[in-house]
Design an enzyme around this catalytic site. Sequence first.
Site, PDB file in Angstrom:
ATOM      1  N   LYS A  83       0.859  -1.192   0.000  1.00  0.00           N
ATOM      2  CA  LYS A  83       0.000   0.000   0.000  1.00  0.00           C
ATOM      3  C   LYS A  83       0.892   1.239   0.000  1.00  0.00           C
ATOM      4  O   LYS A  83       1.739   1.402   0.889  1.00  0.00           O
ATOM      5  CB  LYS A  83      -0.837   0.014   1.279  1.00  0.00           C
ATOM      6  CG  LYS A  83      -2.299  -0.284   1.064  1.00  0.00           C
ATOM      7  CD  LYS A  83      -3.017  -0.171   2.398  1.00  0.00           C
ATOM      8  CE  LYS A  83      -4.501  -0.060   2.212  1.00  0.00           C
ATOM      9  NZ  LYS A  83      -5.184   0.076   3.503  1.00  0.00           N
TER      10      LYS A  83
HETATM   11  O1  G3P Z   1      -8.851   0.576   3.997  1.00  0.00           O
HETATM   12  C1  G3P Z   1      -8.844   1.886   4.494  1.00  0.00           C
HETATM   13  C2  G3P Z   1      -9.575   1.952   5.771  1.00  0.00           C
HETATM   14  O2  G3P Z   1      -8.900   1.215   6.733  1.00  0.00           O
HETATM   15  C3  G3P Z   1      -9.843   3.309   6.258  1.00  0.00           C
HETATM   16  O3  G3P Z   1     -11.008   3.210   6.983  1.00  0.00           O
HETATM   17  O4  G3P Z   1     -12.676   3.807   8.630  1.00  0.00           O
HETATM   18  O5  G3P Z   1     -10.283   4.533   8.935  1.00  0.00           O
HETATM   19  O6  G3P Z   1     -11.719   5.584   7.195  1.00  0.00           O
HETATM   20  P1  G3P Z   1     -11.437   4.355   7.994  1.00  0.00           P
END
Ligand code: G3P
Length: 216
Positions: free
Chosen positions: A84
Site C-alpha cells: 500500500k
Molecule cells: O482501507 C482503508 C480503511 O482502513 C480506512 O477506513 O474507517 O479509517 O476511514 P477508515
Amino acid sequence: MRIFLDTANIEQVRSAAKLGVISGVTTNPSLISKEGNADYESVIKTICTIVEGPISVEVLAEDVKGMIKDARKASKWAPNVVIKIPCTAAGLEATSVVSKEGIGVNMTLVFSPNQGLLAALAGAAYCSPFVGRLDDHGHDGMQVVKDIVDIYTHYKLSTQVIAASIRHPLHCVTAAKAGAHIATIPYNVLMQMISHPLTDIGISRFMNDWKKLSQK
Ligand code: G3P
C-alpha cells in the site's frame, strides 16, 4: 465484487476466512497500532498463512527512497503481499519503480478520480478510494468509486478498484452497484451483512413447526 477484510486482527481474519467469502486482507498503520503489536512483519506473515489472496501492507516512509525500500522489504515477507502506497507525488514515483519490478501496489488514500487515474498510469495493481472519509467531509464517496471505475473501463486500464473506508452494509451494496472490483470491509460490517432478522425468524419458525410434527 470480491470482499477483502480491513483489519490487522488475526482472530477476525481466522473467523472470516472460515466463511469462505474473503479473498484478501488490507491493513494500515492505524489498524496495526490498534492491535498493539508493533511487529508488522509477524502480523502480516500470520495473515498470509490464513488467506491466500492479496494482503496489503502499507509503507511507513514518506519519501521515494524510503517507500521503495519498505516496498522491496515487505514484498519478500510472503508471495501474496501487496504494498500500500499513499497517493502523493513520492508515492506515484515509488509505485512506478516497484510496479516495474513486479511488486503489486495498492495505491491508498485516494480521494478523487484524478488520483485514481494517476494510480493506474503509475502501474498500481489496485486503487483504494476512501468512501467513508469522503462522506465524513460532505462529499459523495461512492461517486468517486464510480468515476474511477468508469475511467478504468473506458480506457481498458487493468487496475482494480477497492472501495475502502467502508462503514456500513449499504456501502457494500452501493460499491457493488458502482462496479467496484473489491470492497474492503471491517469485520463488524461483514457480520452486519450476514444477519437479517427475517432469517432468524424464519429458522425459528421452521424449527418450531418441525418440533410440532415430531411431538405428534
Ligand atoms: O482501507 C482503508 C480503511 O482502513 C480506512 O477506513 O474507517 O479509517 O476511514 P477508515
